[in-house]
Design a protein around this motif. Structure first.
Motif, PDB file in Angstrom:
ATOM      1  N   GLN A 197       0.832  -1.191   0.000  1.00 47.68           N
ATOM      2  CA  GLN A 197       0.000   0.000   0.000  1.00 47.68           C
ATOM      3  C   GLN A 197       0.875   1.254   0.000  1.00 47.68           C
ATOM      4  OE1 GLN A 197      -3.724  -0.368   0.093  1.00 47.68           O
ATOM      5  NE2 GLN A 197      -2.755  -2.196  -0.730  1.00 47.68           N
ATOM      6  N   GLU A 198       1.156   1.791  -1.178  1.00 51.21           N
ATOM      7  CA  GLU A 198       2.029   2.956  -1.323  1.00 51.21           C
ATOM      8  C   GLU A 198       1.196   4.163  -1.774  1.00 51.21           C
ATOM      9  OE1 GLU A 198       5.033   3.455  -0.519  1.00 51.21           O
ATOM     10  OE2 GLU A 198       5.890   1.460  -0.224  1.00 51.21           O
ATOM     11  N   PHE A 199       0.592   4.859  -0.800  1.00 52.89           N
ATOM     12  CA  PHE A 199      -0.272   5.980  -1.167  1.00 52.89           C
ATOM     13  C   PHE A 199       0.497   7.093  -1.860  1.00 52.89           C
ATOM     14  CE2 PHE A 199      -2.137  10.144  -0.301  1.00 52.89           C
ATOM     15  CZ  PHE A 199      -3.363   9.987  -0.911  1.00 52.89           C
ATOM     16  N   LYS A 200       1.691   7.434  -1.332  1.00 54.01           N
ATOM     17  CA  LYS A 200       2.427   8.567  -1.895  1.00 54.01           C
ATOM     18  C   LYS A 200       2.781   8.327  -3.363  1.00 54.01           C
ATOM     19  CE  LYS A 200       3.126  11.520   0.298  1.00 54.01           C
ATOM     20  NZ  LYS A 200       2.280  12.695   0.568  1.00 54.01           N
ATOM     21  N   ASP A 201       3.175   7.099  -3.711  1.00 52.13           N
ATOM     22  CA  ASP A 201       3.466   6.796  -5.113  1.00 52.13           C
ATOM     23  C   ASP A 201       2.224   6.962  -5.975  1.00 52.13           C
ATOM     24  OD1 ASP A 201       6.082   6.282  -4.532  1.00 52.13           O
ATOM     25  OD2 ASP A 201       5.928   4.109  -4.653  1.00 52.13           O
ATOM     26  N   CYS A 202       1.085   6.522  -5.462  1.00 52.47           N
ATOM     27  CA  CYS A 202      -0.170   6.669  -6.210  1.00 52.47           C
ATOM     28  C   CYS A 202      -0.505   8.145  -6.420  1.00 52.47           C
ATOM     29  CB  CYS A 202      -1.308   5.989  -5.452  1.00 52.47           C
ATOM     30  SG  CYS A 202      -1.211   4.189  -5.401  1.00 52.47           S
ATOM     31  N   GLU A 203      -0.284   8.947  -5.382  1.00 56.31           N
ATOM     32  CA  GLU A 203      -0.583  10.373  -5.480  1.00 56.31           C
ATOM     33  C   GLU A 203       0.323  11.046  -6.514  1.00 56.31           C
ATOM     34  OE1 GLU A 203      -1.004  14.353  -2.629  1.00 56.31           O
ATOM     35  OE2 GLU A 203      -0.258  12.458  -1.785  1.00 56.31           O
ATOM     36  N   ILE A 204       1.611  10.719  -6.471  1.00 55.32           N
ATOM     37  CA  ILE A 204       2.560  11.314  -7.424  1.00 55.32           C
ATOM     38  C   ILE A 204       2.193  10.932  -8.855  1.00 55.32           C
ATOM     39  CG2 ILE A 204       4.956  11.178  -8.235  1.00 55.32           C
ATOM     40  CD1 ILE A 204       5.754  11.029  -5.229  1.00 55.32           C
ATOM     41  N   PHE A 205       1.830   9.666  -9.073  1.00 54.63           N
ATOM     42  CA  PHE A 205       1.470   9.236 -10.417  1.00 54.63           C
ATOM     43  C   PHE A 205       0.200   9.926 -10.896  1.00 54.63           C
ATOM     44  CE2 PHE A 205      -0.354   6.189 -13.532  1.00 54.63           C
ATOM     45  CZ  PHE A 205       0.670   6.245 -14.462  1.00 54.63           C
ATOM     46  N   GLU A 206      -0.775  10.083 -10.000  1.00 58.91           N
ATOM     47  CA  GLU A 206      -2.007  10.773 -10.380  1.00 58.91           C
ATOM     48  C   GLU A 206      -1.733  12.241 -10.693  1.00 58.91           C
ATOM     49  OE1 GLU A 206      -4.889   9.772 -11.132  1.00 58.91           O
ATOM     50  OE2 GLU A 206      -4.833   7.691 -10.481  1.00 58.91           O
ATOM     51  N   GLU A 207      -0.783  12.845 -10.005  1.00 63.65           N
ATOM     52  CA  GLU A 207      -0.414  14.230 -10.307  1.00 63.65           C
ATOM     53  C   GLU A 207       0.201  14.331 -11.698  1.00 63.65           C
ATOM     54  OE1 GLU A 207       0.427  15.671  -5.697  1.00 63.65           O
ATOM     55  OE2 GLU A 207       2.047  14.792  -6.889  1.00 63.65           O
ATOM     56  N   PHE A 208       1.035  13.358 -12.024  1.00 65.17           N
ATOM     57  CA  PHE A 208       1.607  13.336 -13.380  1.00 65.17           C
ATOM     58  C   PHE A 208       0.506  13.170 -14.422  1.00 65.17           C
ATOM     59  CE2 PHE A 208       2.682  10.388 -16.844  1.00 65.17           C
ATOM     60  CZ  PHE A 208       3.500  11.220 -17.592  1.00 65.17           C
ATOM     61  N   VAL A 209      -0.380  12.218 -14.219  1.00 64.29           N
ATOM     62  CA  VAL A 209      -1.463  11.960 -15.170  1.00 64.29           C
ATOM     63  C   VAL A 209      -2.329  13.209 -15.344  1.00 64.29           C
ATOM     64  CG1 VAL A 209      -3.605  10.649 -15.490  1.00 64.29           C
ATOM     65  CG2 VAL A 209      -1.513   9.472 -14.786  1.00 64.29           C
ATOM     66  N   ASP A 210      -2.556  13.940 -14.257  1.00 68.65           N
ATOM     67  CA  ASP A 210      -3.365  15.159 -14.317  1.00 68.65           C
ATOM     68  C   ASP A 210      -2.712  16.201 -15.219  1.00 68.65           C
ATOM     69  OD1 ASP A 210      -5.511  16.880 -13.533  1.00 68.65           O
ATOM     70  OD2 ASP A 210      -4.183  17.855 -12.106  1.00 68.65           O
ATOM     71  N   LEU A 211      -1.418  16.447 -15.029  1.00 67.78           N
ATOM     72  CA  LEU A 211      -0.714  17.415 -15.866  1.00 67.78           C
ATOM     73  C   LEU A 211      -0.698  16.979 -17.324  1.00 67.78           C
ATOM     74  CD1 LEU A 211       1.062  19.970 -16.179  1.00 67.78           C
ATOM     75  CD2 LEU A 211       3.052  18.493 -15.753  1.00 67.78           C
ATOM     76  N   ALA A 212      -0.403  15.703 -17.565  1.00 68.44           N
ATOM     77  CA  ALA A 212      -0.362  15.194 -18.942  1.00 68.44           C
ATOM     78  C   ALA A 212      -1.712  15.362 -19.627  1.00 68.44           C
ATOM     79  CB  ALA A 212       0.067  13.728 -18.947  1.00 68.44           C
ATOM     80  N   GLY A 213      -2.779  15.075 -18.904  1.00 67.47           N
ATOM     81  CA  GLY A 213      -4.112  15.226 -19.483  1.00 67.47           C
ATOM     82  C   GLY A 213      -4.429  16.664 -19.834  1.00 67.47           C
ATOM     83  N   LEU A 214      -4.061  17.589 -18.946  1.00 66.86           N
ATOM     84  CA  LEU A 214      -4.283  19.012 -19.224  1.00 66.86           C
ATOM     85  C   LEU A 214      -3.570  19.426 -20.507  1.00 66.86           C
ATOM     86  CD1 LEU A 214      -3.834  20.556 -15.648  1.00 66.86           C
ATOM     87  CD2 LEU A 214      -5.937  20.575 -17.016  1.00 66.86           C
ATOM     88  N   LEU A 215      -2.345  18.961 -20.680  1.00 73.19           N
ATOM     89  CA  LEU A 215      -1.564  19.333 -21.860  1.00 73.19           C
ATOM     90  C   LEU A 215      -2.157  18.740 -23.131  1.00 73.19           C
ATOM     91  CD1 LEU A 215       2.040  18.931 -20.409  1.00 73.19           C
ATOM     92  CD2 LEU A 215       0.945  21.070 -21.097  1.00 73.19           C
TER      93      LEU A 215
END
Length: 246
Positions: A168-186
């Protein structure tokens, strides 16, 4: 000093104004720049590529966007000292071994003049740490949203990579979701340059360039690439710069 990043939307606006390839590093991807001297599986090209990336960010106009989140920088700062201690210990051990071997060589091959390795001192450690710090300082840092946190929690509860049923690695999940969010915006704004996610953590993300099925699916949704280190990311960018290759 607290880390303060811009919003993902504001960073996307800045990137769209100067469209260049985007390379996102997670914490392990940044720390590997410091680990090159003492981890045999890491090629020296990773360190050389970090230096090149810093140059590409500072030139006007810039040739690349290096990005990460507040969470990544905070984790880097938390682990920098311990990684630096590993580097110090490795160089000290190597220096002692070389000095001892030089003394042995002076006994068994006295006809040769054995010179010490004068560069094997604190200078190497200081330079490596400086490269790592300048690399991190070249990052455009952004902060995630509450939506990223919610999606990371859903990913964690579902056991989806980079989490799993047993890890259960919440911080890794959060970081990946942050990346996905930026990529989607672009991508939704018409950005057509490469977007690359960098992490050496293949156990949680799967082996690059595909990754685990869920990771591959998330990356495909925004036409993103996945690599394990800075050298690989730089090679992809250089290939993409060739006419008709991207």
């Amino acid at each position: 000093m607290p880390v303060v990043g811009t919003s993902a939307r504001d960073l996307a606006t800045s990137i769209l104004a100067v469209p260049r390839p985007v390379v996102f590093f997670d914490t392990a991807g940044l720390l590997d720049v410091l680990r090159v001297p003492f981890r045999q599986e890491l090629q020296v090209d990773i360190l050389a590529s970090a230096i090149r990336f810093v140059e590409d960010v500072r030139v006007i106009p810039r040739r690349v966007w290096l990005v990460c989140t507040e969470n990544v920088v905070k984790e880097f700062q938390a682990h920098r000292e311990s990684v630096g201690q590993e580097l110090t210990a490795h160089i000290s051990s190597l220096s002692n071994s070389v000095a001892r071997l030089a003394r042995v060589a002076a006994v068994v091959v006295p006809e040769k003049r054995i010179r010490p390795l004068e560069w094997l001192d604190a200078t190497v450690e200081q330079r490596v740490m400086s490269v790592g710090d300048r690399f991190v300082a070249s990052m455009s840092v952004f902060r995630g949203t509450s939506d990223c946190v919610a999606r990371a929690r859903d990913r964690l509860w579902a056991g989806l990579p980079p989490a799993s049923k047993s890890k259960q690695e919440f911080k890794d999940c959060e970081i990946f979701e942050e990346f996905v969010d930026l990529a989607g915006l672009l991508r939704r704004s018409g950005f057509d340059q490469p977007i690359i996610f960098v992490t050496p953590n293949s156990s949680d993300y799967g082996a690059p360039p595909e990754g685990h099925d869920q990771i591959a699916s998330d990356l495909r949704a925004s036409s993103c690439l996945y690599v394990s280190n800075a050298a690989w990311a730089l090679a992809l960018i250089e290939r993409a710069a060739r006419p008709g290759s991207w």
